[in-house]
Design an enzyme around this catalytic site. Sequence first.
Site, PDB file in Angstrom:
ATOM      1  N   TYR A  60      44.751 -29.636   3.352  1.00 57.46           N
ATOM      2  CA  TYR A  60      45.078 -29.293   4.730  1.00 57.46           C
ATOM      3  C   TYR A  60      45.907 -28.017   4.793  1.00 57.46           C
ATOM      4  O   TYR A  60      46.606 -27.664   3.847  1.00 57.46           O
ATOM      5  CB  TYR A  60      45.854 -30.434   5.396  1.00 57.46           C
ATOM      6  CG  TYR A  60      44.982 -31.628   5.671  1.00 57.46           C
ATOM      7  CD1 TYR A  60      44.215 -31.691   6.835  1.00 57.46           C
ATOM      8  CD2 TYR A  60      44.881 -32.667   4.765  1.00 57.46           C
ATOM      9  CE1 TYR A  60      43.402 -32.765   7.091  1.00 57.46           C
ATOM     10  CE2 TYR A  60      44.069 -33.751   5.011  1.00 57.46           C
ATOM     11  CZ  TYR A  60      43.322 -33.797   6.178  1.00 57.46           C
ATOM     12  OH  TYR A  60      42.504 -34.856   6.422  1.00 57.46           O
ATOM     13  N   ASP A  91      35.495 -39.850   3.062  1.00 52.31           N
ATOM     14  CA  ASP A  91      36.420 -39.228   4.010  1.00 52.31           C
ATOM     15  C   ASP A  91      35.964 -39.467   5.456  1.00 52.31           C
ATOM     16  O   ASP A  91      35.134 -38.742   5.994  1.00 52.31           O
ATOM     17  CB  ASP A  91      36.488 -37.727   3.680  1.00 52.31           C
ATOM     18  CG  ASP A  91      37.490 -36.976   4.529  1.00 52.31           C
ATOM     19  OD1 ASP A  91      38.060 -37.589   5.448  1.00 52.31           O
ATOM     20  OD2 ASP A  91      37.688 -35.783   4.278  1.00 52.31           O
ATOM     21  N   SER A 141      36.477 -36.526   7.944  1.00 57.41           N
ATOM     22  CA  SER A 141      35.447 -35.479   7.904  1.00 57.41           C
ATOM     23  C   SER A 141      34.160 -35.946   8.567  1.00 57.41           C
ATOM     24  O   SER A 141      33.567 -35.225   9.369  1.00 57.41           O
ATOM     25  CB  SER A 141      35.147 -35.067   6.458  1.00 57.41           C
ATOM     26  OG  SER A 141      36.234 -34.366   5.928  1.00 57.41           O
ATOM     27  N   ARG A 179      41.494 -34.946   0.608  1.00 56.10           N
ATOM     28  CA  ARG A 179      40.345 -34.076   0.899  1.00 56.10           C
ATOM     29  C   ARG A 179      39.977 -33.303  -0.358  1.00 56.10           C
ATOM     30  O   ARG A 179      40.222 -32.101  -0.475  1.00 56.10           O
ATOM     31  CB  ARG A 179      40.666 -33.139   2.052  1.00 56.10           C
ATOM     32  CG  ARG A 179      40.405 -33.813   3.363  1.00 56.10           C
ATOM     33  CD  ARG A 179      40.295 -32.879   4.511  1.00 56.10           C
ATOM     34  NE  ARG A 179      39.612 -33.547   5.612  1.00 56.10           N
ATOM     35  CZ  ARG A 179      39.485 -33.041   6.814  1.00 56.10           C
ATOM     36  NH1 ARG A 179      39.965 -31.855   7.096  1.00 56.10           N
ATOM     37  NH2 ARG A 179      38.851 -33.720   7.747  1.00 56.10           N
ATOM     38  N   GLN A 225      35.022 -36.698  -0.863  1.00 49.01           N
ATOM     39  CA  GLN A 225      34.328 -36.362   0.384  1.00 49.01           C
ATOM     40  C   GLN A 225      33.464 -37.506   0.919  1.00 49.01           C
ATOM     41  O   GLN A 225      33.379 -37.709   2.114  1.00 49.01           O
ATOM     42  CB  GLN A 225      33.440 -35.142   0.168  1.00 49.01           C
ATOM     43  CG  GLN A 225      34.047 -33.886   0.731  1.00 49.01           C
ATOM     44  CD  GLN A 225      33.131 -32.693   0.597  1.00 49.01           C
ATOM     45  OE1 GLN A 225      32.008 -32.816   0.087  1.00 49.01           O
ATOM     46  NE2 GLN A 225      33.588 -31.555   1.034  1.00 49.01           N
TER      47      GLN A 225
HETATM   48  P1  NAD Z   1      40.666 -30.094   9.763  1.00 51.78           P
HETATM   49  O1  NAD Z   1      41.987 -30.291   9.109  1.00 51.78           O
HETATM   50  O2  NAD Z   1      39.433 -30.110   8.939  1.00 51.78           O
HETATM   51  O3  NAD Z   1      40.661 -28.741  10.590  1.00 51.78           O
HETATM   52  C1  NAD Z   1      41.746 -28.293  11.322  1.00 51.78           C
HETATM   53  C2  NAD Z   1      41.810 -26.792  11.130  1.00 51.78           C
HETATM   54  O4  NAD Z   1      42.854 -26.282  11.964  1.00 51.78           O
HETATM   55  C3  NAD Z   1      42.156 -26.375   9.695  1.00 51.78           C
HETATM   56  O5  NAD Z   1      41.132 -25.557   9.186  1.00 51.78           O
HETATM   57  C4  NAD Z   1      43.475 -25.623   9.839  1.00 51.78           C
HETATM   58  O6  NAD Z   1      43.587 -24.540   8.956  1.00 51.78           O
HETATM   59  C5  NAD Z   1      43.402 -25.164  11.276  1.00 51.78           C
HETATM   60  N1  NAD Z   1      44.687 -24.824  11.855  1.00 51.78           N
HETATM   61  C6  NAD Z   1      45.895 -25.416  11.707  1.00 51.78           C
HETATM   62  N2  NAD Z   1      46.826 -24.776  12.428  1.00 51.78           N
HETATM   63  C7  NAD Z   1      46.203 -23.743  13.059  1.00 51.78           C
HETATM   64  C8  NAD Z   1      46.613 -22.727  13.960  1.00 51.78           C
HETATM   65  N3  NAD Z   1      47.903 -22.636  14.366  1.00 51.78           N
HETATM   66  N4  NAD Z   1      45.695 -21.863  14.407  1.00 51.78           N
HETATM   67  C9  NAD Z   1      44.389 -21.942  14.011  1.00 51.78           C
HETATM   68  N5  NAD Z   1      43.928 -22.885  13.163  1.00 51.78           N
HETATM   69  C10 NAD Z   1      44.831 -23.767  12.698  1.00 51.78           C
HETATM   70  O7  NAD Z   1      40.604 -31.182  10.914  1.00 51.78           O
HETATM   71  P2  NAD Z   1      39.284 -31.771  11.589  1.00 51.78           P
HETATM   72  O8  NAD Z   1      38.893 -32.986  10.844  1.00 51.78           O
HETATM   73  O9  NAD Z   1      38.314 -30.679  11.798  1.00 51.78           O
HETATM   74  O10 NAD Z   1      39.869 -32.253  12.993  1.00 51.78           O
HETATM   75  C11 NAD Z   1      40.276 -31.274  13.950  1.00 51.78           C
HETATM   76  C12 NAD Z   1      40.906 -31.938  15.179  1.00 51.78           C
HETATM   77  O11 NAD Z   1      39.934 -32.690  15.856  1.00 51.78           O
HETATM   78  C13 NAD Z   1      42.029 -32.931  14.854  1.00 51.78           C
HETATM   79  O12 NAD Z   1      43.062 -32.829  15.823  1.00 51.78           O
HETATM   80  C14 NAD Z   1      41.349 -34.260  14.931  1.00 51.78           C
HETATM   81  O13 NAD Z   1      42.227 -35.316  15.205  1.00 51.78           O
HETATM   82  C15 NAD Z   1      40.439 -33.980  16.080  1.00 51.78           C
HETATM   83  N6  NAD Z   1      39.324 -34.920  16.220  1.00 51.78           N
HETATM   84  C16 NAD Z   1      39.146 -35.391  17.457  1.00 51.78           C
HETATM   85  C17 NAD Z   1      38.128 -36.256  17.712  1.00 51.78           C
HETATM   86  C18 NAD Z   1      37.947 -36.745  19.113  1.00 51.78           C
HETATM   87  O14 NAD Z   1      37.048 -37.506  19.337  1.00 51.78           O
HETATM   88  N7  NAD Z   1      38.736 -36.300  20.063  1.00 51.78           N
HETATM   89  C19 NAD Z   1      37.285 -36.653  16.672  1.00 51.78           C
HETATM   90  C20 NAD Z   1      37.466 -36.133  15.387  1.00 51.78           C
HETATM   91  C21 NAD Z   1      38.503 -35.228  15.174  1.00 51.78           C
END
Ligand code: NAD
Length: 414
Positions: free
Chosen positions: A239, A140, A143, A132, A137
Amino acid sequence: MADTDTPRIVVGIPREERAGETRVALSPTALPQLTKAGFDIVIESGAGDAAGYPDSTFAERGARIGSRDDVFAADIVVQVNVMGADAASADLARLREGLIVVGAVAPFARPKLVKAVADTGAVLYALEMVPRTTRAQSMDILSSQAAVAGYKAVLMAANELPKMFPLLTTAAGTIAPAKVFIVGAGVAGLGAIATARRLGALVEAYDVRPAAREEVQSLGARFVELPLETDQKEGSGGYATQLSDEAIKKQQELMAKTVAASDVIITTAQVQGTTAPQIITTEMIKGMGAGSVIVDLAAEQGGNCEPTVAGETVDIDGVMVIGVVNLPGEIPVHASQLFGKNVANFLGLMVVDGAIDLDVDDDVIQQSVVTRGGDVVNNRVREALSLVPLPELEPPAPEPAPDAESESPEEAAK
Ligand code: NAD
């Protein structure tokens, strides 16, 4: 740019085999970029149908339409979900030494699949491993797909909520805006904030990374301050790092009031390669008003909420907890378009003088490879398989922070 005497590199796009998958790994819009870079495309007949891209839309842009065997006879095979979602995929028998396979692999969740691919001699690139960094980007997929998921999660919640999102002043009185709380302000979280704001909700958000505060505020949401002593910085690859059990417990106590006051919660907290932190307990959900809605985007990683079940909706005292899976698959036209652009940018990096160079000096390519030469070459996957680690060639270069400040998820998704 390829010269005319150099043989073209053939990229095959099979129909996705994961149940319910509607996306296709390449949309016709990405074809001209690939053709110009020296690639020919062969696509399995019907591969784009569910995404709204019939065979003719690929053929019009110069792709050949073929069978699944034609596709796997290519030099490179690109899939949204490599080998479906199954270590026993029938496509394993179609892999061969030297074939390059590119796509989403979930290598840490599916180490046995990675080993099975390695045993065929194929070279496997897991696009989730793209670092990342600002430069990476445009390749990615996490993202681009998370931006789509964040948007759709809010629409889903708005659809289920028995209230309106915006403040409404009418002759029949004033309706208060819905209160939306976003937990985790990474790519999906920022996309969700922007969408909930556009719909007129009052939005609050929280993230353990202090850098997220400014990003949240720049989208017009309030950053929820929790006096947690976490020393959070971005970890490797842009991350966050994992919180201790004690810190998560403290986080839950401090967050309970905000949870109780929310109509909608979208949870997106994750630390890549680990199970999702369980942040919202059943007890906290019981404090919310009946009719409230939680969409848990981390459902497939175990969920950010205690009662979350991936692929199901659970009712906790009238509060709906939706454990969503594959939201980008619900918007396949644009999700495929963004995925395909990421793929085209990635493949372009591998071409040197019109031919594929697996040793190209590029961190995006070198950090994404998980199998090569009949072996698993990523040490984290090797650890999961109890294999002896390979010597690290050189320490990874320090990663710059993700460029979320200068680019919103919507901009990044363009
Ligand atoms: P990302 O890494 O960009 O964002 C995750 C955020 O969570 C980060 O900013 C991190 O600092 C924060 N974080 C970590 N631990 C934390 C805590 N204890 N309290 C508060 N914040 C905390 O990830 P992303 O690309 O935005 O993806 C987020 C989630 O969505 C992932 O689990 C991903 O797999 C999921 N996702 C799901 C789908 C779906 O269709 N279900 C699609 C895309 C992404």
